[in-house]
Motif scaffolding. Structure first.
Motif, PDB file in Angstrom:
ATOM      1  N   UNK A   1       0.842  -1.210   0.000  1.00 40.40           N
ATOM      2  CA  UNK A   1       0.000   0.000   0.000  1.00 40.40           C
ATOM      3  C   UNK A   1       0.876   1.258   0.000  1.00 40.40           C
ATOM      4  N   UNK A   2       1.921   1.253   0.833  1.00 42.86           N
ATOM      5  CA  UNK A   2       2.819   2.404   0.881  1.00 42.86           C
ATOM      6  C   UNK A   2       3.610   2.545  -0.417  1.00 42.86           C
ATOM      7  N   UNK A   3       3.964   1.413  -1.043  1.00 40.87           N
ATOM      8  CA  UNK A   3       4.674   1.473  -2.331  1.00 40.87           C
ATOM      9  C   UNK A   3       3.834   2.156  -3.404  1.00 40.87           C
ATOM     10  N   UNK A   4       2.528   1.916  -3.375  1.00 40.07           N
ATOM     11  CA  UNK A   4       1.639   2.528  -4.369  1.00 40.07           C
ATOM     12  C   UNK A   4       1.390   4.010  -4.078  1.00 40.07           C
ATOM     13  N   UNK A   5       1.155   4.319  -2.812  1.00 37.43           N
ATOM     14  CA  UNK A   5       0.810   5.696  -2.454  1.00 37.43           C
ATOM     15  C   UNK A   5       2.035   6.595  -2.264  1.00 37.43           C
ATOM     16  N   UNK A   6       3.080   6.046  -1.679  1.00 40.75           N
ATOM     17  CA  UNK A   6       4.272   6.841  -1.372  1.00 40.75           C
ATOM     18  C   UNK A   6       5.525   6.063  -1.782  1.00 40.75           C
ATOM     19  N   UNK A   7       5.842   5.992  -3.079  1.00 39.72           N
ATOM     20  CA  UNK A   7       7.027   5.257  -3.529  1.00 39.72           C
ATOM     21  C   UNK A   7       8.303   5.838  -2.929  1.00 39.72           C
ATOM     22  N   UNK A   8       9.278   4.959  -2.690  1.00 38.79           N
ATOM     23  CA  UNK A   8      10.549   5.407  -2.116  1.00 38.79           C
ATOM     24  C   UNK A   8      11.213   6.446  -3.000  1.00 38.79           C
ATOM     25  N   UNK A   9      11.125   6.261  -4.313  1.00 37.68           N
ATOM     26  CA  UNK A   9      11.850   7.143  -5.226  1.00 37.68           C
ATOM     27  C   UNK A   9      11.241   8.534  -5.318  1.00 37.68           C
ATOM     28  N   UNK A  10       9.958   8.677  -5.000  1.00 40.28           N
ATOM     29  CA  UNK A  10       9.264   9.956  -5.154  1.00 40.28           C
ATOM     30  C   UNK A  10       9.078  10.699  -3.841  1.00 40.28           C
ATOM     31  N   UNK A  11       8.901   9.965  -2.748  1.00 37.77           N
ATOM     32  CA  UNK A  11       8.654  10.612  -1.446  1.00 37.77           C
ATOM     33  C   UNK A  11       9.431   9.855  -0.373  1.00 37.77           C
ATOM     34  N   UNK A  12      10.755   9.928  -0.434  1.00 42.74           N
ATOM     35  CA  UNK A  12      11.605   9.126   0.447  1.00 42.74           C
ATOM     36  C   UNK A  12      11.369   9.458   1.916  1.00 42.74           C
ATOM     37  N   UNK A  13      11.379  10.739   2.245  1.00 45.98           N
ATOM     38  CA  UNK A  13      11.244  11.133   3.651  1.00 45.98           C
ATOM     39  C   UNK A  13       9.863  10.772   4.194  1.00 45.98           C
TER      40      UNK A  13
ATOM     41  N   UNK B   1      13.474  -2.311   4.863  1.00 45.97           N
ATOM     42  CA  UNK B   1      14.791  -1.844   4.416  1.00 45.97           C
ATOM     43  C   UNK B   1      15.169  -2.519   3.096  1.00 45.97           C
ATOM     44  N   UNK B   2      14.862  -3.816   2.970  1.00 46.77           N
ATOM     45  CA  UNK B   2      15.121  -4.546   1.725  1.00 46.77           C
ATOM     46  C   UNK B   2      14.305  -3.955   0.582  1.00 46.77           C
ATOM     47  N   UNK B   3      13.042  -3.620   0.861  1.00 46.50           N
ATOM     48  CA  UNK B   3      12.186  -2.999  -0.157  1.00 46.50           C
ATOM     49  C   UNK B   3      12.750  -1.666  -0.599  1.00 46.50           C
ATOM     50  N   UNK B   4      13.264  -0.888   0.359  1.00 41.25           N
ATOM     51  CA  UNK B   4      13.869   0.404   0.025  1.00 41.25           C
ATOM     52  C   UNK B   4      15.075   0.238  -0.883  1.00 41.25           C
TER      53      UNK B   4
END
Length: 443
Positions: A57-69, A132-135
């Motif tokens: 769910x977080x990957x779809x709404x807040x991807x690491x590459x677009x909204x890291x913080x 962390x692995x997903x990141x």
């Protein structure tokens, strides 16, 4: 969820079952094995699917590459809250519903509080590692994508630039041969001089055509040589005026731009002794201007427009500044941007890209450092609690490392993802934007 993820959970359930059945069960029979398998499967799938759903769910709404913080903060909050709920649910099903070793009141009493706390820390350890692995996977995927995109952009720009430069050879040669053919009929002696001069000029064309930029001084010197060549044919019918300051001579323009514009002036205007064509080349602010009085000749066939179009397109690949064209009833003027630095040298853009890359590397190290700290906390603290409870005899000293390290961990999280770093990033970005605006305004 993916089938592969389900298989991993099944193998995890089986491995956990064998571990607890062989080392933590006194009664080794089929009934005990099945109970252990049921509990292991429940814990694995509830915690696995629960955290997997949160992560997806977080990957779809807040991807690491677009909204890291934002993603990092939400991951920490969701890991703590989600595992707190999931662990309490699994423990409730284990002790109250399946094994029936505790009542509802006993389960929520202090007696099972330590067990729940210990299980929550174990769950936090596993899920923190998974996040962390997903990141790292997302970071790796994004880096590869950006590298591929930048390579494609660079190849496309280089191919386009090479195509534009390759237009210069036949264009210059074709126009020069036209002039030479005219001189052969009009004045054979002048044609011989023209041929000798043309070989010198063409050498310059071959030397400069592979460069992205040349100094205004080089281009002016070449233009003067080319103008002398034109004077050989037109004599008093054409006048050339050069007014460029020494300071502006150190600026840069695209090579052969003056020669192409001088060709256009001759090609599109008639010139006679009674009505001479006056071509003026001068600097005006941060532009190099080529102006001629308008004496339009009738065109037998439509112009190809290669010269001016070529200049405009080459400038568009090097700078955001535009080539300006002014036309009135009396004159025609082209303004070429004079640039203060070569883009093929160590330019501000390349320096900024290197700085951005170094900053990104530093940022990744900071985030990895925080997750390493968090994982260490989740491993060591439960171990210390376990040792203290079995050896401390009522002296609960584990609270000191729990609180001390916890405050340090919170401070680390605040430093990596919090307001302080955000404020610094914002100020750095503002300063860099001002510098870029100033640079773009100067070139």
């Amino acid at each position: 969820m993916k089938r592969k993820y389900t298989k991993i959970l099944l193998w995890t359930s089986l491995g956990t079952t064998l571990f607890f059945f062989l080392f933590f069960n006194d009664e080794k029979n089929l009934h005990t094995f099945m109970i252990t398998l049921l509990l292991s499967t429940m814990y694995s799938f509830v915690l696995g699917f629960g955290n997997g759903f949160i992560n997806e769910y977080l990957n779809k709404k807040f991807p690491w590459s677009e909204a890291t913080r934002t993603r990092a903060v939400l991951s920490i909050i969701s890991i703590i809250i989600g595992n707190f709920i999931l662990v309490y649910f699994c423990n409730f099903m284990n002790y109250v519903v399946i094994q029936k070793t505790a009542t509802i009141e006993e389960f929520f009493s202090q007696r099972y509080g330590l067990t729940n706390w210990f299980m929550i820390n174990i769950a936090l350890l596993i899920t923190t590692f998974l996040h962390a692995k997903s990141f790292m996977e997302e970071l790796k995927k994004t880096s590869k994508k950006e590298v591929v995109e930048q390579k494609l952009i660079a190849k496309s720009a280089n191919a386009q630039f090479e195509s534009l430069k390759n237009q210069l050879d036949p264009h210059f040669l074709f126009n020069s041969l036209n002039v030479l053919s005219s001189l052969i009929d009009e004045n054979p002696q002048q044609a011989q001089k023209f041929t000798a001069s043309m070989s010198k000029i063409y050498r310059y064309v071959l030397e400069q055509k592979d460069k992205e930029l040349v100094t205004v001084e080089e281009e002016i010197e070449f233009a003067k040589t080319y103008c002398n060549l034109l004077k050989t044919r037109f004599e008093d019918s054409v006048d050339f005026i050069f007014e460029v300051t020494p300071e502006d001579s150190r600026m840069y323009v695209v090579p052969l731009s003056l020669q192409l514009l001088l060709e256009n002036c001759i090609k599109h205007n008639f010139a006679t002794s009674s009505k001479p064509l006056t071509i003026k080349i001068f600097s005006d602010g941060d532009t190099l201007c080529i102006e001629n009085n308008l004496q339009v000749r009738e065109q037998i066939k439509e112009s190809s427009g290669i010269g001016l179009t070529n200049i405009v397109q080459r400038y568009s690949l090097l700078t955001k500044r535009n080539v300006f064209i002014e036309k009135s009833e009396d004159y025609f003027k082209v303004k070429l941007p004079m640039l203060s630095a070569k883009p093929n040298a160590v330019s501000i853009q390349s320096v900024d890209e290197n700085k951005a890359y170094e900053k990104a590397q530093k940022r990744v190290k900071e985030i990895k450092g925080f997750y390493s700290n968090l994982i260490s906390y989740c491993i060591v603290i439960p171990f210390l609690i376990f040792i203290n409870l079995f050896t401390g005899h009522g002296n609960h000293w584990f609270w000191f490392p729990v609180l001390g390290w916890g405050i340090g961990l919170a401070s680390h999280a605040f430093q990596v993802f919090g307001v302080g770093e955000s404020w610094q990033d914002k100020k750095i970005r503002e300063i860099m934007n001002k510098q870029n605006d100033k640079y773009n305004g100067n070139i």
